[in-house]
Design a protein around this motif. Structure first.
Motif, PDB file in Angstrom:
ATOM      1  N   ARG A  25      22.165  47.519  73.384  1.00  0.00           N
ATOM      2  CA  ARG A  25      23.563  47.653  72.955  1.00  0.00           C
ATOM      3  C   ARG A  25      24.433  46.654  73.708  1.00  0.00           C
ATOM      4  O   ARG A  25      24.141  46.283  74.859  1.00  0.00           O
ATOM      5  CB  ARG A  25      24.080  49.079  73.219  1.00  0.00           C
TER       6      ARG A  25
ATOM      7  N   ALA B 250      12.301  59.719  73.654  1.00  0.00           N
ATOM      8  CA  ALA B 250      13.124  59.496  72.456  1.00  0.00           C
ATOM      9  C   ALA B 250      13.701  58.092  72.527  1.00  0.00           C
ATOM     10  O   ALA B 250      14.045  57.597  73.606  1.00  0.00           O
ATOM     11  CB  ALA B 250      14.245  60.527  72.395  1.00  0.00           C
ATOM     12  N   ILE B 251      13.813  57.459  71.378  1.00  0.00           N
ATOM     13  CA  ILE B 251      14.195  56.044  71.297  1.00  0.00           C
ATOM     14  C   ILE B 251      15.537  55.784  71.986  1.00  0.00           C
ATOM     15  O   ILE B 251      15.739  54.735  72.581  1.00  0.00           O
ATOM     16  CB  ILE B 251      14.206  55.582  69.817  1.00  0.00           C
ATOM     17  N   ASN B 252      16.465  56.756  71.944  1.00  0.00           N
ATOM     18  CA  ASN B 252      17.800  56.530  72.489  1.00  0.00           C
ATOM     19  C   ASN B 252      18.088  57.346  73.749  1.00  0.00           C
ATOM     20  O   ASN B 252      19.241  57.612  74.064  1.00  0.00           O
ATOM     21  CB  ASN B 252      18.864  56.802  71.420  1.00  0.00           C
ATOM     22  N   ALA B 253      17.026  57.755  74.459  1.00  0.00           N
ATOM     23  CA  ALA B 253      17.216  58.538  75.686  1.00  0.00           C
ATOM     24  C   ALA B 253      16.567  57.836  76.870  1.00  0.00           C
ATOM     25  O   ALA B 253      15.431  57.367  76.782  1.00  0.00           O
ATOM     26  CB  ALA B 253      16.615  59.929  75.513  1.00  0.00           C
TER      27      ALA B 253
ATOM     28  N   THR C 290      17.251  49.816  77.053  1.00  0.00           N
ATOM     29  CA  THR C 290      16.485  51.006  77.432  1.00  0.00           C
ATOM     30  C   THR C 290      15.165  51.069  76.684  1.00  0.00           C
ATOM     31  O   THR C 290      15.145  50.948  75.462  1.00  0.00           O
ATOM     32  CB  THR C 290      17.284  52.281  77.082  1.00  0.00           C
TER      33      THR C 290
ATOM     34  N   HIS D 245      21.937  59.287  77.854  1.00  0.00           N
ATOM     35  CA  HIS D 245      22.109  58.572  76.593  1.00  0.00           C
ATOM     36  C   HIS D 245      21.911  57.076  76.839  1.00  0.00           C
ATOM     37  O   HIS D 245      22.537  56.497  77.722  1.00  0.00           O
ATOM     38  CB  HIS D 245      23.518  58.856  76.071  1.00  0.00           C
ATOM     39  N   ALA D 246      21.021  56.464  76.050  1.00  0.00           N
ATOM     40  CA  ALA D 246      20.695  55.052  76.244  1.00  0.00           C
ATOM     41  C   ALA D 246      21.898  54.149  76.012  1.00  0.00           C
ATOM     42  O   ALA D 246      21.987  53.057  76.567  1.00  0.00           O
ATOM     43  CB  ALA D 246      19.565  54.651  75.291  1.00  0.00           C
TER      44      ALA D 246
ATOM     45  N   ASP E 123      16.015  50.017  72.983  1.00  0.00           N
ATOM     46  CA  ASP E 123      17.354  50.262  72.462  1.00  0.00           C
ATOM     47  C   ASP E 123      18.291  49.298  73.181  1.00  0.00           C
ATOM     48  O   ASP E 123      18.438  49.354  74.398  1.00  0.00           O
ATOM     49  CB  ASP E 123      17.727  51.731  72.755  1.00  0.00           C
TER      50      ASP E 123
ATOM     51  N   ARG F  17      17.627  48.399  67.439  1.00  0.00           N
ATOM     52  CA  ARG F  17      16.444  49.154  67.843  1.00  0.00           C
ATOM     53  C   ARG F  17      15.213  48.323  67.511  1.00  0.00           C
ATOM     54  O   ARG F  17      15.080  47.811  66.408  1.00  0.00           O
ATOM     55  CB  ARG F  17      16.392  50.494  67.113  1.00  0.00           C
TER      56      ARG F  17
ATOM     57  N   THR G 241       9.554  51.464  72.368  1.00  0.00           N
ATOM     58  CA  THR G 241      10.787  51.093  71.677  1.00  0.00           C
ATOM     59  C   THR G 241      11.804  50.558  72.673  1.00  0.00           C
ATOM     60  O   THR G 241      11.802  50.920  73.845  1.00  0.00           O
ATOM     61  CB  THR G 241      11.420  52.313  70.992  1.00  0.00           C
TER      62      THR G 241
ATOM     63  N   GLY H 210      12.954  53.814  75.734  1.00  0.00           N
ATOM     64  CA  GLY H 210      13.059  55.279  75.735  1.00  0.00           C
ATOM     65  C   GLY H 210      11.772  55.973  75.359  1.00  0.00           C
ATOM     66  O   GLY H 210      11.510  57.095  75.786  1.00  0.00           O
ATOM     67  N   GLN H 211      10.962  55.296  74.550  1.00  0.00           N
ATOM     68  CA  GLN H 211       9.761  55.930  73.997  1.00  0.00           C
ATOM     69  C   GLN H 211       8.558  55.048  74.287  1.00  0.00           C
ATOM     70  O   GLN H 211       8.624  53.837  74.093  1.00  0.00           O
ATOM     71  CB  GLN H 211       9.950  56.050  72.482  1.00  0.00           C
TER      72      GLN H 211
END
Lengths: 379, 379
Positions: free
Chosen positions: A253, B238-241, A228, B192-193, A251, A181, A249, A230-231
C-alpha cells in the motif's frame, strides 16, 4: 440480512427519517429539505461484517449518522440540503468475493461481472437477487441516488493504531491508500532433511524467507509504504522434509498510486535478484490493484474545524484500509472521520471503541454535518 | 498388519526358513546352523511404511534378505552361524509417535513409556497389545533374540541423492548421523496490513524469515551438517493481516554427536541475536535428540570387499536418515548397505529403485552374508 435491514430501518424511522430498503438491501433514511433542487449530503457506512469479527467496523459509523441526525432534528434544525443516511449492505465482500456492492449500486457504478460470482454453495449473485424479485437487467440504468454534485461523509473506526498512539479520539482522513495484492509461488524440490547435502537442495522456504525480508526492506526508502507478507503456505510442511513448494502473498500500500507503482518496481527488482541467485522457478502474479483517492479538501477543512472543538489537537492521515468512501469518491466529493479503536485491532471479536470516544465522535459528527450543510464547500 | 505379517511369513516359509510372528508382529525366519553355540547373524529391515509413501523404504531390504538366503540355500550353502531374517513391525512410528518398536523389542530395549502413547482414536499401545493377548508386564524380561555377540545387517534404499550423483547402485554406510528436532514459536502481534506503520509492527513472520536464513548458514562452517526448516505455521495467515504468531521446526543432523552439539550451540547463538534485535517473545524447545552410531568396521570391510566385485568403485558415507540399525547398534555390532533410489526420493508414491539396481544389490548381499558367515569379524 433481512433481520438487520429491518432493524436499521426501524431505528431510522424512530429518528424521524423516511426509511426504505432498496432491492440490494441497502437501507436508506431520508431527511428532506425545503430546498429540493440542491445537491444531497449522504452520510453512512456499511452494516455487514467479516466472519468472527467485532461489532464496530461499519455499524458504529451508521449508528453515529442516525444518532447525529436525531439530535439535529430534536434541536429543530432545518437542513439546507437533502440529507440521506445510507446503510450499505455489503462492503466486505465475503459471500461473493466482491467488495463495495452496496455503495457501488447506489452510485450506479456496480461492476456487472460480480453478478456471476458464486457463493460457497454455488449460487450466483444474479440467481440470488432474481429469486428475491430483482430485475438485474436494469442494473446501473436508473438514475443513481448518489450523483456527482453531492457530498458523501463516512465515520468509521480507524482499524489501526495511529490515533491510540497520539492519544486522540478522532482523526480526519486525507485519502485512502492505493493497494496491490501479489501472489508468489516458488517451486523447489522436496527431499529428505537428513540425507540431502546443501549443493543438491532446492529449498523453496529459504528462498521465500529471503523474499520476505526483501519485502520488509521496502519500508527503508519510504515510511509511507506498507508492505506485508500475511499468508504463507509450505509444502509438504513436514518436520523432516525439505520444503518443495512455498506460496505466499504480499500486500502493498502507498498513499498515492504513483508511489505504489514505484514500490512495485522496487519489489520486482529485489525479487528478481533473489530468483537469479537462488535459481528456483518462481511465479509472481498481481492479483488486484486499487488506485488511491483523495478526500475532498473542503470536507477535510470542515472536519478539522469541528474536531478542534472536541479534542486537544487535530490530526489527519491517509487510511491504509479500504472503505466505501474509496468507491464513492469516484462519483462525488467525499470525506471520512476516523474513531480510535483499542490496540488498533479490527476484524477480531476483541475490537473495541470506548463509550467516551463514541460520545466525542457523536458530538463532533453533529458539528460536521451542520457545518457542511450551512457552508457547502465550493467544488 | 496381520495380512502383511502372514504374507511375509509365507515368503519365508517358501524360502525354506522356519518362520514365526512374535506378539509385536515382528516376523522372524530362522535358518539354523549345526553350530548351535555360535553368535547369530541377523538380517532384516522394517515392513511398515509412512502414509502415502513408496513401496521400497523398508520392504525392499526385507525381500533382499529373504531372496539372498533362498539363493544360498538353493546353492546348498551350510551356514556356520544361526541366520535370522527379521521383518520389523514398526520402524516409522506413525500410529503411536514412537519409532523402532519392532527392533527395540527384539533387542530387549523397548522403551516402556511408549506403552502409554495413544493413537489418533485414543487407544493406548498397552490396551491394543493386551487386547491381542500380550502380557505387557513381561516386556524386556525374557532373553531377547538379538544379543551383544551377534551381528545385524540391514539393506535399505538410500533415501537420498548421493549414490545417484556418483552413478553407483550401492554404498556402504559408515554410521548414522546424530539428530535433533527443535520447535520454535514466535509471538508477534497481529494487525491490519494497511494501517500499521513499521515502528508499531510486531511481525512474527519477518522474524521467522531471518531465523530460517540463520539456520541455512549453519551449512557454511560444516558441509557435514544438515539443517532444515521443514514445517512452518503462520497465524492468522490472512493476506491483509500482519502475522501475529509463527511456529516452525528445525531438523539438525551431524555425523557425530559432538558435531551436533556444536551445531546446536551455534544455532542458539544465532537465534538469540535475532531475538535480541527483533525483540519478540520466542520459545525454543528441543523436542528430541538421538546420538550418532558407527557401523562396525569389520562389517564395513566385508561389505566393501563384496561391493568391489559388483560395481565400478566402492563408496561409503554416513546415513542422515535414521533406521532400525540406529537402535540395534546399541546392542550388537551392525552394518548397513544402501541401494540407490531415483532422485533420492523417499516417503513419496514416486519412490523408485530400478530392477537392475535390485539385481546388483541381491548379488552383492549374497556375497556379504557368505563373507561374514565365513569370516565372522573379531569384536
Amino acid at each position: 440480512m433481512d433481520t438487520a435491514s429491518k432493524l436499521i430501518k426501524s431505528w431510522m424511522n424512530n429518528a424521524g427519517l423516511i426509511a426504505t430498503v432498496d432491492p440490494m438491501q441497502n437501507v436508506i433514511g431520508s431527511w428532506p429539505s425545503e430546498n429540493a433542487s440542491s445537491p444531497s449530503i449522504h452520510l453512512g457506512s456499511h452494516y455487514d461484517t467479516v466472519i468472527n469479527a467485532g461489532k464496530y467496523d461499519g455499524p458504529l459509523g451508521l449508528l453515529l449518522c442516525i444518532s447525529a441526525v436525531e439530535i439535529l432534528r430534536l434541536e429543530g434544525y432545518e437542513p439546507k440540503h437533502f440529507i440521506n443516511i445510507l446503510g450499505f449492505c455489503d462492503e466486505e465482500g465475503i459471500r461473493f468475493s466482491s467488495t463495495f456492492l452496496g455503495s457501488s449500486y447506489l452510485c450506479g457504478t456496480f461492476d456487472l461481472n460480480f453478478l456471476d460470482n458464486r457463493d460457497s454453495e454455488g449460487n450466483t449473485m444474479r440467481e440470488l437477487l432474481e429469486s428475491r424479485g430483482m430485475d438485474t437487467s436494469q442494473f446501473n440504468k436508473a438514475k443513481p441516488l448518489i450523483s456527482k454534485d453531492d457530498l458523501f461523509l463516512e465515520p468509521h473506526i480507524e482499524q489501526g493504531p495511529v490515533l491510540e498512539n497520539l492519544d486522540l479520539p478522532l482523526g480526519v482522513v486525507t485519502g485512502i491508500a492505493a493497494q496491490s495484492r501479489i501472489h508468489v509461488s516458488i517451486t523447489g524440490k522436496s527431499g529428505h532433511a537428513g540425507t540431502t547435502p546443501l549443493e543438491l537442495r532446492k529449498d523453496a522456504l529459504t528462498t521465500a524467507a529471503e523474499m520476505i525480508l526483501a519485502v520488509e526492506t521496502l519500508f527503508d526508502a519510504n515510511s509511507n509504504a506498507r508492505a506485508t507478507v500475511g499468508q504463507i503456505n509450505n509444502y509438504p510442511n513436514a518436520i523432516n522434509a525439505i520444503p518443495g513448494k512455498v506460496e505466499f502473498t504480499i500486500d502493498l500500500r502507498h498513499p498515492v498510486t504513483a508511489g505504489l507503482n514505484q514500490l512495485k518496481e522496487e519489489l520486482l527488482e529485489k525479487l528478481n535478484l533473489i530468483i537469479q541467485k537462488r535459481d528456483l522457478p518462481c511465479e509472481i502474479d498481481f492479483l488486484q490493484s486499487v488506485d488511491s483517492i483523495t478526500c475532498d479538501r473542503g470536507i477535510q477543512k470542515a472536519m478539522n474545524k469541528a474536531l478542534a472543538k472536541h479534542q486537544k489537537s487535530v490530526t489527519s492521515f491517509t487510511s491504509g484500509a479500504g472503505h466505501d468512501t474509496l468507491k464513492i469518491a469516484q462519483t462525488c466529493r467525499s470525506g471520512m472521520l476516523f474513531i480510535r479503536c483499542r490496540d488498533g485491532l479490527s476484524h477480531h471479536p476483541d475490537e473495541y471503541t470506548s463509550p467516551e470516544d463514541i460520545r466525542v465522535a457523536l458530538n463532533a459528527w453533529v458539528d460536521v454535518i451542520r457545518e457542511l450543510d450551512q457552508n457547502f464547500p465550493e467544488s
